[in-house]
Design a protein around this motif. Structure first.
Motif, PDB file in Angstrom:
ATOM      1  N   GLU A  67       0.835  -1.202   0.000  1.00 28.81           N
ATOM      2  CA  GLU A  67       0.000   0.000   0.000  1.00 28.81           C
ATOM      3  C   GLU A  67       0.873   1.258   0.000  1.00 28.81           C
ATOM      4  OE1 GLU A  67      -3.174   0.518  -0.134  1.00 28.81           O
ATOM      5  OE2 GLU A  67      -4.192  -1.350   0.396  1.00 28.81           O
ATOM      6  N   ASP A  68       0.296   2.360  -0.470  1.00 34.51           N
ATOM      7  CA  ASP A  68       0.977   3.651  -0.453  1.00 34.51           C
ATOM      8  C   ASP A  68       1.049   4.171   0.976  1.00 34.51           C
ATOM      9  OD1 ASP A  68       1.898   6.196  -1.983  1.00 34.51           O
ATOM     10  OD2 ASP A  68       0.330   6.902  -0.619  1.00 34.51           O
ATOM     11  N   THR A  69       2.211   4.690   1.382  1.00 35.27           N
ATOM     12  CA  THR A  69       2.390   5.142   2.758  1.00 35.27           C
ATOM     13  C   THR A  69       1.519   6.360   3.079  1.00 35.27           C
ATOM     14  OG1 THR A  69       4.376   6.327   1.998  1.00 35.27           O
ATOM     15  CG2 THR A  69       4.704   4.233   3.151  1.00 35.27           C
ATOM     16  N   GLY A  70       1.282   7.213   2.095  1.00 34.22           N
ATOM     17  CA  GLY A  70       0.394   8.357   2.318  1.00 34.22           C
ATOM     18  C   GLY A  70      -1.017   7.895   2.628  1.00 34.22           C
ATOM     19  N   LYS A  71      -1.475   6.900   1.887  1.00 36.17           N
ATOM     20  CA  LYS A  71      -2.818   6.338   2.110  1.00 36.17           C
ATOM     21  C   LYS A  71      -2.910   5.686   3.485  1.00 36.17           C
ATOM     22  CE  LYS A  71      -6.057   2.960   0.137  1.00 36.17           C
ATOM     23  NZ  LYS A  71      -6.253   1.967  -0.950  1.00 36.17           N
ATOM     24  N   LEU A  72      -1.872   4.937   3.861  1.00 38.28           N
ATOM     25  CA  LEU A  72      -1.856   4.290   5.173  1.00 38.28           C
ATOM     26  C   LEU A  72      -1.863   5.324   6.298  1.00 38.28           C
ATOM     27  CD1 LEU A  72       0.722   1.390   4.609  1.00 38.28           C
ATOM     28  CD2 LEU A  72      -1.752   1.173   4.905  1.00 38.28           C
ATOM     29  N   THR A  73      -1.176   6.443   6.093  1.00 37.55           N
ATOM     30  CA  THR A  73      -1.140   7.505   7.101  1.00 37.55           C
ATOM     31  C   THR A  73      -2.524   8.101   7.318  1.00 37.55           C
ATOM     32  OG1 THR A  73       1.135   8.043   6.450  1.00 37.55           O
ATOM     33  CG2 THR A  73      -0.047   9.705   7.729  1.00 37.55           C
ATOM     34  N   PHE A  74      -3.226   8.361   6.222  1.00 42.26           N
ATOM     35  CA  PHE A  74      -4.578   8.918   6.346  1.00 42.26           C
ATOM     36  C   PHE A  74      -5.529   7.912   7.004  1.00 42.26           C
ATOM     37  CE2 PHE A  74      -8.893   9.592   4.679  1.00 42.26           C
ATOM     38  CZ  PHE A  74      -9.119  10.879   5.160  1.00 42.26           C
ATOM     39  N   GLN A  75      -5.395   6.643   6.613  1.00 45.71           N
ATOM     40  CA  GLN A  75      -6.244   5.613   7.210  1.00 45.71           C
ATOM     41  C   GLN A  75      -6.009   5.520   8.716  1.00 45.71           C
ATOM     42  OE1 GLN A  75      -5.253   2.088   4.982  1.00 45.71           O
ATOM     43  NE2 GLN A  75      -6.630   2.588   3.279  1.00 45.71           N
ATOM     44  N   LEU A  76      -4.759   5.620   9.134  1.00 48.82           N
ATOM     45  CA  LEU A  76      -4.433   5.592  10.554  1.00 48.82           C
ATOM     46  C   LEU A  76      -5.085   6.772  11.275  1.00 48.82           C
ATOM     47  CD1 LEU A  76      -2.726   4.521  12.991  1.00 48.82           C
ATOM     48  CD2 LEU A  76      -0.911   6.078  12.213  1.00 48.82           C
ATOM     49  N   ALA A  77      -4.932   7.957  10.717  1.00 45.90           N
ATOM     50  CA  ALA A  77      -5.504   9.154  11.336  1.00 45.90           C
ATOM     51  C   ALA A  77      -7.025   9.069  11.394  1.00 45.90           C
ATOM     52  CB  ALA A  77      -5.066  10.395  10.561  1.00 45.90           C
ATOM     53  N   LYS A  78      -7.630   8.531  10.348  1.00 43.14           N
ATOM     54  CA  LYS A  78      -9.088   8.407  10.298  1.00 43.14           C
ATOM     55  C   LYS A  78      -9.588   7.467  11.394  1.00 43.14           C
ATOM     56  CE  LYS A  78     -12.920   9.518   8.170  1.00 43.14           C
ATOM     57  NZ  LYS A  78     -13.406  10.904   8.224  1.00 43.14           N
ATOM     58  N   LYS A  79      -8.849   6.376  11.613  1.00 42.04           N
ATOM     59  CA  LYS A  79      -9.240   5.437  12.676  1.00 42.04           C
ATOM     60  C   LYS A  79      -9.043   6.052  14.070  1.00 42.04           C
ATOM     61  CE  LYS A  79      -8.212   1.297   9.962  1.00 42.04           C
ATOM     62  NZ  LYS A  79      -7.275   0.138   9.784  1.00 42.04           N
ATOM     63  N   LEU A  80      -8.055   6.928  14.190  1.00 45.20           N
ATOM     64  CA  LEU A  80      -7.793   7.581  15.472  1.00 45.20           C
ATOM     65  C   LEU A  80      -8.703   8.782  15.716  1.00 45.20           C
ATOM     66  CD1 LEU A  80      -3.870   7.626  15.411  1.00 45.20           C
ATOM     67  CD2 LEU A  80      -5.287   6.227  16.931  1.00 45.20           C
ATOM     68  N   GLU A  81      -9.384   9.225  14.681  1.00 46.86           N
ATOM     69  CA  GLU A  81     -10.104  10.503  14.724  1.00 46.86           C
ATOM     70  C   GLU A  81     -11.078  10.595  15.898  1.00 46.86           C
ATOM     71  OE1 GLU A  81     -12.816  13.311  11.751  1.00 46.86           O
ATOM     72  OE2 GLU A  81     -12.588  11.164  11.334  1.00 46.86           O
ATOM     73  N   TYR A  82     -11.938   9.605  16.069  1.00 51.47           N
ATOM     74  CA  TYR A  82     -12.966   9.684  17.112  1.00 51.47           C
ATOM     75  C   TYR A  82     -12.332   9.785  18.504  1.00 51.47           C
ATOM     76  CZ  TYR A  82     -16.822   8.427  20.178  1.00 51.47           C
ATOM     77  OH  TYR A  82     -17.748   8.422  21.186  1.00 51.47           O
ATOM     78  N   GLY A  83     -11.390   8.884  18.775  1.00 52.11           N
ATOM     79  CA  GLY A  83     -10.755   8.888  20.083  1.00 52.11           C
ATOM     80  C   GLY A  83     -10.005  10.173  20.363  1.00 52.11           C
TER      81      GLY A  83
END
Length: 605
Positions: free
Chosen positions: A538-554
């Motif tokens: 996977e693209d590292t930029g995409k993985l970074t956004f996915q990580l942030a999105k999962k962390l967003e609520y918390g």
């Protein structure tokens, strides 16, 4: 001419674009000449929008033409990453080639101030002398690739004097234009490499003009210094069609030429008989140990004493020798040098075998003692690094033929395998995953990674892609994983790591705009994202956004309750996100949240 939906031609005042015209011309030429003719990016412009000659010349401000700012030691360090031994040759070539291109840059910059700038300039054309398989061609290809200049290679034996049967030396200049994607300004700053140059030395037993030898030397004189080479020649159908199209649109004849003033010419050859000429001269002079050399010996060290007069006696015209002011003599490779070549992570021989087996999904490893045995086999052939290729093929061809048809996906090259390939192949097929075999494979893998990390650590200062990066053991291991997965050289692996790192940092800088959360990624988080990207592709930029999105609520929950504006994300957030969020909530709630009815009695006390 365009086509409507029914396939009929429509008349239009609009000329077809370049790609459409290329396609039509290509189809016409294919029908008429087959695959022998190919359209190579012709410059076609609508009438009234012609590009002037000055606009395609080197312009530092506009970026046209090559931009060069490399220093000799920088280029030499790059060569050290790939080429074993040849210290003197690497130093001289890096210095003179860098000077050649930096001088071009300097003269173009000061051309308006100094009207005579460059007049009578002596080019740093190079003559390389050395036995076969010592890396002459390899070094020049590495240099051209690093500099980003167009590069063509020709064989001196294929050319004859202009006007005679055989190839024309000016064809090399035209080939340079093709390599530069028809960019004349770029081609005019390229490198032409001519191998087997010793084969065009004049023969001693020919009376009169030697078209195939002396004639080729004379044909090279003008291009090596400065001349204009016409791109339109009778035997080139593409250039003829381009000229016709230009005349049809403008009513004027177009003369497209390439000036060779800044093209660097590099010649090379083995020059085996030259040693005898030098030896006789040295014996007459009684200089050094060479005076006592036995007549039947031809030590390559003697070639380092070569002079212009020796080359003339060898059979070269004095004018030809005069246009090759830089002479570089390569060292002969010994067995220990061949071992070092195989142990270099950037060596193309082992990389090629890894790619060959990797194409079938087979992971191949080499034990160090096996590499030593292969080097010993190659040294016996006395063909330098080329002997390594044939030795590897001799040992591995039975496995390359048989293993793709089996379920075996691991191959360890051991000393026993080098000594007896057929017997080892039979044993491997009987028990491919025996504990002992797997243990040795695991040890070889660990040793390979250890060597990779050591290589990166030793040469860290030479890798400019690492500029600004904090390099530590974990990151060297990640670079090693990229190297192994992509089956590429260390430089490319480092460059890939850098690109992954930079994409993460770019995505990090845009997260506040996307999610309204100020997130800072620690190096440990970046490393874990890169590790995940290596594993998944996977693209590292995409993985970074996915990580942030999962962390967003918390994170937003913590932000709302604690007022914290900025969060530092660690590697734990990637490997165990739930635990990371829980710990974060506990930390900020304990730190910033108070009971709704004032402090407790315990706090008052």
């Amino acid at each position: 001419m365009v086509y409507n939906n029914s396939g009929e031609k429509e008349r239009s005042g609009k000329l077809p674009n370049q790609k459409e015209l290329e396609k039509e011309l290509g189809e016409y030429l294919s029908k008429k000449y087959g695959d022998r003719i190919k359209i190579i990016s012709p410059f076609l412009f609508p009438k009234g929008q012609e590009v002037s000659t000055d606009e395609v010349r080197y312009d530092e401000k506009s970026g046209k033409g090559p931009h060069f700012d490399m220093l000799p030691e920088e280029l030499e360090a790059h060569l050290d990453n790939f080429v074993v031994k040849q210290a003197h040759a690497k130093a001289v070539l890096a210095t003179k080639i860098c000077t050649h291109f930096n001088r071009i840059k300097y003269l173009k910059k000061h051309a308006d101030k100094k009207k005579t700038a460059g007049v009578g300039m002596i080019k740093n054309n190079v003559l390389m002398i050395g036995p076969t398989g010592v890396g002459k061609t390899y070094i020049i290809k590495l240099i051209a690739q690093k500099l980003g200049v167009p590069f063509v290679k020709g064989d001196a034996t294929k050319f004859s004097e202009t006007g005679y049967v055989g190839g024309d030396v000016e064809d090399l200049v035209r080939d340079l234009v093709h390599e530069a994607n028809d960019d004349i300004s770029l081609a005019e700053n390229g490198i032409i490499y001519i191998d087997e140059i010793d084969k065009i030395a004049s023969a001693k037993n020919i009376i009169g003009h030697d078209v195939s030898r002396t004639g080729v030397q004379r044909a090279l004189l003008k291009p090596m210094e400065e001349t204009d080479v016409d791109l339109k020649v009778p035997h080139d159908a593409v250039s003829q069609i381009q000229a016709i199209e230009h005349y049809r649109r403008t009513g004027k004849k177009e003369k497209r030429v390439v000036n060779t003033r800044n093209i660097l010419f590099i010649m090379s050859g083995a020059f085996g008989d030259l040693a005898e000429i030098i030896k006789k001269r040295l014996q007459k002079q009684g200089l050094g140990f060479e005076a006592d050399v036995r007549p039947n010996e031809i030590p390559w060290e003697i070639l380092k004493e070569v002079t212009a007069q020796d080359l003339i006696e060898f059979g070269f015209e004095s004018e030809f020798v005069g246009r090759l002011p830089v002479v570089v003599v390569f060292d002969e490779l010994k067995e220990e040098d061949l071992v070092e070549i195989l142990q270099n992570p950037n060596n193309p021989i082992i990389l090629s075998k890894r790619q060959d087996f990797g194409a079938y999904g087979i992971d191949i490893k080499f034990e160090e003692e096996a590499l030593s045995k292969i080097a010993r086999m190659a040294a016996a052939e006395r063909t330098g690094a080329r002997g390594l290729v044939s030795a590897c093929e001799k040992v591995l061809i039975p496995f390359e033929k048989t293993l793709p048809s089996t379920h075996i996906d691991k191959l360890l090259v051991t000393p026993e395998l080098v000594d007896n390939p057929e017997a080892e192949l039979a044993d491997l097929q009987k028990d491919p995953y025996s504990p002992g075999r797997l243990e040795r494979f695991s040890r070889a893998s660990e040793k390979e990674m250890e060597n990779l990390k050591g290589f990166i650590k030793r040469r860290a200062n030479d890798f400019h892609q690492l500029d600004g990066l904090n390099l530590y053991d974990k990151r060297m291991e990640l670079i090693g994983e990229i190297y192994l997965k992509l089956i590429t050289d260390v430089n490319t692996a480092i460059e890939t790591f850098r690109e992954m790192h930079d994409r993460i940092k770019r995505e990090e800088s845009s997260l506040y705009e996307k999610l309204e959360i100020d997130i800072s990624l620690e190096d440990s988080a970046i490393d874990e994202l890169i590790k995940e990207a290596i594993r998944t592709g996977e693209d590292t930029g995409k993985l970074t956004f996915q990580l942030a999105k999962k962390l967003e609520y918390g994170l937003k929950l913590v932000k709302d309750r604690s007022g914290t504006d900025r969060f530092t994300v660690t590697g734990d957030a990637v490997t165990d996100m739930e635990s990371y969020i829980n710990e974060l909530v506990k930390k900020y709630y304990r730190q910033d949240c108070h009971p709704p009815y004032g402090p407790s009695k315990k706090e008052e006390n």
